[in-house]
Motif scaffolding. Sequence first.
Motif, PDB file in Angstrom:
ATOM      1  N   VAL A 156       2.906  -1.281 -10.241  1.00 30.30           N
ATOM      2  CA  VAL A 156       3.156  -2.444  -9.386  1.00 30.30           C
ATOM      3  C   VAL A 156       4.061  -2.058  -8.222  1.00 30.30           C
ATOM      4  O   VAL A 156       3.807  -2.422  -7.067  1.00 30.30           O
ATOM      5  CB  VAL A 156       3.799  -3.582 -10.204  1.00 30.30           C
ATOM      6  CG1 VAL A 156       4.312  -4.673  -9.270  1.00 30.30           C
ATOM      7  CG2 VAL A 156       2.797  -4.169 -11.182  1.00 30.30           C
ATOM      8  N   LEU A 184      -2.678   2.217  -8.562  1.00 29.21           N
ATOM      9  CA  LEU A 184      -3.720   1.689  -9.440  1.00 29.21           C
ATOM     10  C   LEU A 184      -3.998   2.638 -10.595  1.00 29.21           C
ATOM     11  O   LEU A 184      -4.245   2.201 -11.731  1.00 29.21           O
ATOM     12  CB  LEU A 184      -4.996   1.441  -8.644  1.00 29.21           C
ATOM     13  CG  LEU A 184      -4.919   0.336  -7.585  1.00 29.21           C
ATOM     14  CD1 LEU A 184      -6.200   0.287  -6.774  1.00 29.21           C
ATOM     15  CD2 LEU A 184      -4.642  -1.016  -8.236  1.00 29.21           C
ATOM     16  N   LEU A 230      -2.031  -7.320  -8.944  1.00 31.32           N
ATOM     17  CA  LEU A 230      -1.258  -6.342  -9.691  1.00 31.32           C
ATOM     18  C   LEU A 230       0.068  -6.924 -10.162  1.00 31.32           C
ATOM     19  O   LEU A 230       0.522  -6.659 -11.285  1.00 31.32           O
ATOM     20  CB  LEU A 230      -1.015  -5.094  -8.844  1.00 31.32           C
ATOM     21  CG  LEU A 230      -0.433  -3.886  -9.582  1.00 31.32           C
ATOM     22  CD1 LEU A 230      -1.326  -3.482 -10.742  1.00 31.32           C
ATOM     23  CD2 LEU A 230      -0.246  -2.715  -8.636  1.00 31.32           C
ATOM     24  N   ALA A 284      -6.147  -5.644 -11.080  1.00 32.91           N
ATOM     25  CA  ALA A 284      -5.726  -5.091  -9.796  1.00 32.91           C
ATOM     26  C   ALA A 284      -6.733  -4.102  -9.205  1.00 32.91           C
ATOM     27  O   ALA A 284      -7.082  -4.228  -8.026  1.00 32.91           O
ATOM     28  CB  ALA A 284      -4.354  -4.448  -9.932  1.00 32.91           C
ATOM     29  N   GLY A 296      -1.430   2.127 -13.115  1.00 38.41           N
ATOM     30  CA  GLY A 296      -1.703   0.890 -13.845  1.00 38.41           C
ATOM     31  C   GLY A 296      -2.788   1.061 -14.888  1.00 38.41           C
ATOM     32  O   GLY A 296      -2.690   0.555 -16.008  1.00 38.41           O
ATOM     33  N   THR A 314      -2.561  -6.668  -4.299  1.00 40.93           N
ATOM     34  CA  THR A 314      -1.152  -6.634  -4.690  1.00 40.93           C
ATOM     35  C   THR A 314      -0.789  -7.864  -5.507  1.00 40.93           C
ATOM     36  O   THR A 314      -0.070  -7.778  -6.506  1.00 40.93           O
ATOM     37  CB  THR A 314      -0.253  -6.543  -3.440  1.00 40.93           C
ATOM     38  OG1 THR A 314      -0.552  -5.334  -2.740  1.00 40.93           O
ATOM     39  CG2 THR A 314       1.217  -6.548  -3.826  1.00 40.93           C
TER      40      THR A 314
END
Length: 314
Positions: free
Chosen positions: A133, A273, A97, A250, A276, A94
């Motif tokens: 995030v 993820l 990220l 991340a 992301g 975390t």
Amino acid sequence: MNVLLSTAFVLTWSSGFIGAKLGAGSASAVTVLMWRFLPLALVLGAVALTVMRDSWRGLTARDLGRQVLVGALSQSGYLLTVYYAIQLGVSSGTTALIDGTQPLVAGALAGPLLGQFVSRTQWIGLGLGVGGVAIVTAADFAGGGDTAWWAYLIPFLGMLSLVAATFLDRRSTRPVGPAVSLTVHCLTSAVVFTALAVAARSATPPAEVSFWAAIGWLVTLSTFGGYGLYWLILRRSGVTQVNTLMFLMAPVTTLWGAMMFGEPFGPQTVLGLAVGLAAVVVVRRGERPRAAGAPADLGTPEPGRPAAKARTGQ
């Protein structure tokens, strides 16, 4: 951008979050950071006074002062917040990220500060990054036990500190060699963290082997690897290129943390993820094609020349 160089950067930068977790098990954040940088600064200082003396010629007090400020922001401020957040119980994935939201802030500031172009598609990708995030942070908070909600805000302070250092360095009209900047930054961090550790009465290192193993990990992989490659890629490829790679930290860190420390890795984390990673693809697709004959990165100054206004993603 060279694929091998990018891969090495992602792995070594991610190793810093894992090293912070390793160190947090045996000492406070300022103790780990003091002993990470104090021996390193002594070695780099000795090298600077002997075999690297020629690299310092022509540098002014203003050049060195700027590098001290860049080091205070990019190392001291950034690392203190990352280590403190992990010490408070925020997972390494975390934290990585949240650190990866740098492209949003850098993209918003690229226009007024560097004259760089950020396309609409890139803004969409950056927005996806924020969504990722939020999803991962929510999952971590839900399974974080006694971790306070405000602890999740601390990594954002570190991210802002690193963004500020990046733009301060990029606005410099006189590029400084990586060896010189690394030495100045590490010396600055050694002074800052030693002062903080002494003030907190936490300067004495623990005798555990695990502590010194974490210090060796951080110096070798994180400082020389991750931090050194950060500035190398920044100068070769520009702000947006290096910040886009931050979205990859991340997934790597989360997998690493799950395997080494049993950190949360459920469906919600996987979803965040994935969002992301989708953001990375969208941002890269939004890069503006370079005109024929244009330089590869107008934002990276050539020796002796000031940084010109540039487009993002070249």
